[in-house]
Design an enzyme around this catalytic site. Sequence first.
Site, PDB file in Angstrom:
ATOM      1  N   CYS A   7      38.596  45.247  29.308  1.00  8.28           N
ATOM      2  CA  CYS A   7      39.682  44.737  30.150  1.00  8.28           C
ATOM      3  C   CYS A   7      39.195  43.526  30.945  1.00  8.28           C
ATOM      4  CB  CYS A   7      40.156  45.841  31.088  1.00  8.28           C
ATOM      5  SG  CYS A   7      41.255  45.259  32.377  1.00  8.28           S
ATOM      6  N   CYS A  10      39.076  44.182  34.747  1.00 10.18           N
ATOM      7  CA  CYS A  10      37.922  45.014  35.126  1.00 10.18           C
ATOM      8  C   CYS A  10      36.648  44.174  35.135  1.00 10.18           C
ATOM      9  CB  CYS A  10      37.778  46.203  34.180  1.00 10.18           C
ATOM     10  SG  CYS A  10      38.957  47.548  34.500  1.00 10.18           S
ATOM     11  N   ASP A  33      45.383  32.988  40.370  1.00 11.69           N
ATOM     12  CA  ASP A  33      45.724  32.983  38.948  1.00 11.69           C
ATOM     13  C   ASP A  33      45.179  31.715  38.295  1.00 11.69           C
ATOM     14  OD1 ASP A  33      48.152  34.572  37.176  1.00 11.69           O
ATOM     15  OD2 ASP A  33      47.413  32.647  36.420  1.00 11.69           O
ATOM     16  N   ASN A  90      54.995  42.446  36.202  1.00 14.74           N
ATOM     17  CA  ASN A  90      55.521  42.432  34.846  1.00 14.74           C
ATOM     18  C   ASN A  90      55.025  43.675  34.129  1.00 14.74           C
ATOM     19  OD1 ASN A  90      56.658  39.867  35.287  1.00 14.74           O
ATOM     20  ND2 ASN A  90      54.754  38.849  34.690  1.00 14.74           N
ATOM     21  N   HIS A 101      46.145  45.542  32.754  1.00 13.13           N
ATOM     22  CA  HIS A 101      45.574  46.153  33.965  1.00 13.13           C
ATOM     23  C   HIS A 101      46.583  45.791  35.041  1.00 13.13           C
ATOM     24  CE1 HIS A 101      41.835  46.926  36.678  1.00 13.13           C
ATOM     25  NE2 HIS A 101      42.875  46.706  37.496  1.00 13.13           N
ATOM     26  N   HIS A 103      48.890  44.551  37.800  1.00 13.81           N
ATOM     27  CA  HIS A 103      48.643  43.462  38.752  1.00 13.81           C
ATOM     28  C   HIS A 103      49.962  43.001  39.332  1.00 13.81           C
ATOM     29  CE1 HIS A 103      49.087  41.822  34.678  1.00 13.81           C
ATOM     30  NE2 HIS A 103      49.727  40.802  35.238  1.00 13.81           N
ATOM     31  N   HIS A 105      51.813  39.654  41.122  1.00 15.70           N
ATOM     32  CA  HIS A 105      51.753  38.211  41.349  1.00 15.70           C
ATOM     33  C   HIS A 105      52.342  37.920  42.728  1.00 15.70           C
ATOM     34  CE1 HIS A 105      51.319  37.173  36.912  1.00 15.70           C
ATOM     35  NE2 HIS A 105      51.844  38.384  36.816  1.00 15.70           N
TER      36      HIS A 105
HETATM   37  P1  AMP Z   1      51.111  38.954  33.209  1.00 21.63           P
HETATM   38  O1  AMP Z   1      51.745  37.971  32.264  1.00 21.63           O
HETATM   39  O2  AMP Z   1      52.058  39.486  34.231  1.00 21.63           O
HETATM   40  O3  AMP Z   1      50.359  40.035  32.469  1.00 21.63           O
HETATM   41  O4  AMP Z   1      50.073  38.105  34.053  1.00 21.63           O
HETATM   42  C1  AMP Z   1      48.748  37.908  33.669  1.00 21.63           C
HETATM   43  C2  AMP Z   1      48.251  36.764  34.497  1.00 21.63           C
HETATM   44  O5  AMP Z   1      46.850  36.741  34.452  1.00 21.63           O
HETATM   45  C3  AMP Z   1      48.743  35.385  34.010  1.00 21.63           C
HETATM   46  O6  AMP Z   1      49.471  34.747  35.045  1.00 21.63           O
HETATM   47  C4  AMP Z   1      47.437  34.664  33.671  1.00 21.63           C
HETATM   48  O7  AMP Z   1      47.481  33.286  33.988  1.00 21.63           O
HETATM   49  C5  AMP Z   1      46.423  35.416  34.508  1.00 21.63           C
HETATM   50  N1  AMP Z   1      45.060  35.378  34.022  1.00 21.63           N
HETATM   51  C6  AMP Z   1      44.626  35.654  32.775  1.00 21.63           C
HETATM   52  N2  AMP Z   1      43.292  35.530  32.703  1.00 21.63           N
HETATM   53  C7  AMP Z   1      42.871  35.162  33.954  1.00 21.63           C
HETATM   54  C8  AMP Z   1      41.604  34.870  34.518  1.00 21.63           C
HETATM   55  N3  AMP Z   1      40.468  34.943  33.798  1.00 21.63           N
HETATM   56  N4  AMP Z   1      41.549  34.520  35.812  1.00 21.63           N
HETATM   57  C9  AMP Z   1      42.675  34.447  36.554  1.00 21.63           C
HETATM   58  N5  AMP Z   1      43.903  34.723  36.072  1.00 21.63           N
HETATM   59  C10 AMP Z   1      43.997  35.069  34.788  1.00 21.63           C
HETATM   60 ZN    ZN Z   2      41.077  47.022  33.807  1.00 18.70          ZN
END
Ligand code: AMP
Ligand code: ZN
Length: 117
Positions: A7, A10, A33, A90, A101, A103, A105
């Site tokens: 993940c 993680c 982000d 989401n 995982h 989260h 926003h």
């Molecule tokens: P979701 O589409 O709701 O699953 O959001 C996932 C979010 O994680 C997106 O807005 C991505 O830009 C962000 N994301 C993915 N990888 C990383 C990373 N390594 N560091 C920071 N944000 C990330």
């Molecule tokens: Zn995780």
Amino acid sequence: MTSPENCIFCKIIANEIPSKKVFEDEALFAFHDISPVAPLHILIIPKKHITSLNELLHEDIDLMGQIVLRASLLAKEFGISDHGYRLVNNCGEFGGQTVHHIHFHLLGGRHLTWPPG
Ligand code: AMP
Ligand code: ZN
């Protein structure tokens, strides 16, 4: 389904992948982000690997409360609370979830449209 071992969030919590951290305590981690969709775009995550809202348990109630409170405090800290902001989760394919995982926003710094796309 994603397990903690593969993940990306993680790995961010474990510092195996770099992130721009804005907050950490024993339960939560928050960071900018990597592809912001608003002038302020912070992700707030629990350290516990929960795949999505679909997997939420009764025992996670306090954790979710901590996340919402932290969003409110970070909004104040980053100066977006007066104009307002959005806290978004989401869930699943139709919800547009790409990282499995849970989260939240925290989006602010511009006028956000409704409904979202
Ligand atoms: P979701 O589409 O709701 O699953 O959001 C996932 C979010 O994680 C997106 O807005 C991505 O830009 C962000 N994301 C993915 N990888 C990383 C990373 N390594 N560091 C920071 N944000 C990330
Ligand atoms: Zn995780």
